[in-house]
Write a protein that holds these residues in place. Structure first.
Motif, PDB file in Angstrom:
ATOM      1  N   LYS A  63       2.128 -30.902 122.459  1.00 37.47           N
ATOM      2  CA  LYS A  63       2.598 -32.266 122.222  1.00 37.47           C
ATOM      3  C   LYS A  63       1.572 -32.969 121.336  1.00 37.47           C
ATOM      4  CE  LYS A  63       3.825 -36.629 124.471  1.00 37.47           C
ATOM      5  NZ  LYS A  63       4.037 -37.341 125.757  1.00 37.47           N
ATOM      6  N   ASN A  84       8.692 -34.001 114.135  1.00 36.78           N
ATOM      7  CA  ASN A  84       7.699 -32.927 114.270  1.00 36.78           C
ATOM      8  C   ASN A  84       7.943 -31.778 113.295  1.00 36.78           C
ATOM      9  OD1 ASN A  84       6.242 -34.179 116.297  1.00 36.78           O
ATOM     10  ND2 ASN A  84       7.424 -33.240 117.947  1.00 36.78           N
ATOM     11  N   LEU A 119       7.326 -26.601 120.168  1.00 34.05           N
ATOM     12  CA  LEU A 119       7.519 -28.032 120.384  1.00 34.05           C
ATOM     13  C   LEU A 119       8.901 -28.379 119.873  1.00 34.05           C
ATOM     14  CD1 LEU A 119       5.597 -30.219 117.758  1.00 34.05           C
ATOM     15  CD2 LEU A 119       6.326 -27.879 117.358  1.00 34.05           C
TER      16      LEU A 119
END
Length: 294
Positions: free
Chosen positions: A148, A123, A49
């Protein structure tokens, strides 16, 4: 010839109407699982990601997409009537999209204190040195799973859950294709949901300590989701189980979920619902199953 034209128009109409009824929600997917030949051994599990993307945290809402209906009389030739029908369907779909977007904005405003707390987090804060993570630079030629994470907070700001969307693109995937075509271009597509025990008001504040507590909470949810994702793509969840109805007691509300229990431990119960999504609950939230603490 006339019947053939009518049949073609009917097929076109049904296809377009189905497209109009499919609202754009990034927290909903039609599951596509790996075949037994495509399963990924645990030692080869990798996910990726964008670590620089801000953490996506949203208010939770009901997804009520109903809009006031208007009776429409279609007239003219079949082609004219079809054009009117498609135009009406497009307008209705747009209205539903707008209502969902408005509901999401209102839900976000209700949980603004916790959104401010995580505003500066990306993230990267979720990874916590996870061994399975690889950067986007290492994607070529490998079965790397793209993920996600989307976090949801209830209006009372007492519960935070995670919806992890995960997928593996097939070789014919293209960024230029529509979402529907790319759905068919995926080898794997699924959702992992993680529910957690309630959080306290002391964890929701825009201080250094508050950010550390919330970051740790979100990271634990993410780690749990990655654990179930790894088991899903490796075939661990393929074992046969009997469907059952589970009673989920969250706060003063009780819900019922039909699915298969995949894991049952003292602290966690993992369920596969009828959509094949994987959902993790604290064992205390499933009220009709005894704790498996032996």
């Amino acid at each position: 010839m006339k019947r053939l034209l009518q049949l073609v128009l009917l097929v076109v109409c049904i296809t377009v109407l189905q497209g109009c009824n499919t609202l754009k929600r990034d927290d909903y997917v039609k599951t596509k699982l790996l075949s037994k030949a495509e399963l990924i051994p645990k030692a080869e599990f990798q996910f990726t990601l964008n670590p620089n993307t801000p953490i996506d945290l949203r208010g939770k809402y009901s997804h009520d997409r109903s809009v006031d209906s208007v009776n429409v009389l279609y007239y003219g030739t079949p082609v004219t009537a079809l054009a009117q029908m498609l135009s009406h369907a497009a307008l209705t779909s747009s209205a539903k999209e707008g209502k969902l977007a408005e509901q999401q904005l209102q839900a976000n405003e209700s949980v603004e204190p916790i959104r401010r707390t995580v505003k500066s987090l990306t993230n990267q804060a979720l990874l916590n040195g996870h061994a399975g993570y690889v950067s986007g630079l290492a994607l070529s030629g490998t079965q790397v799973i793209e993920v996600k994470p989307i976090f949801f907070v209830n209006q009372e700001m007492t519960e935070v859950s995670l919806t992890l969307v995960a997928w593996i693109n097939a070789h014919n995937f293209s960024e230029k294709k529509s979402n529907r075509k790319n759905q068919k271009s995926k080898k794997y597509h699924n959702i992992i949901k993680v529910h957690a025990s309630p959080i306290t008001s002391g964890e929701i504040n825009d201080t250094a300590e508050g950010k550390i507590k919330i970051q740790a909470h979100l990271s634990r949810l993410f780690t749990s989701a990655i654990d179930s994702l790894e088991k899903d793509v490796s075939g661990f969840y393929l074992k046969a189980t009997i469907p059952q109805t589970l009673h989920i007691g969250q706060g003063s509300k009780k819900q019922f979920l039909r699915g298969n229990v995949l894991e049952h431990s003292c602290k966690t119960i993992v369920v596969q619902n009828l959509r094949k999504w994987i959902i993790r609950y604290p064992s205390t939230q499933i009220t009709n199953l005894e704790k498996n603490c032996s």
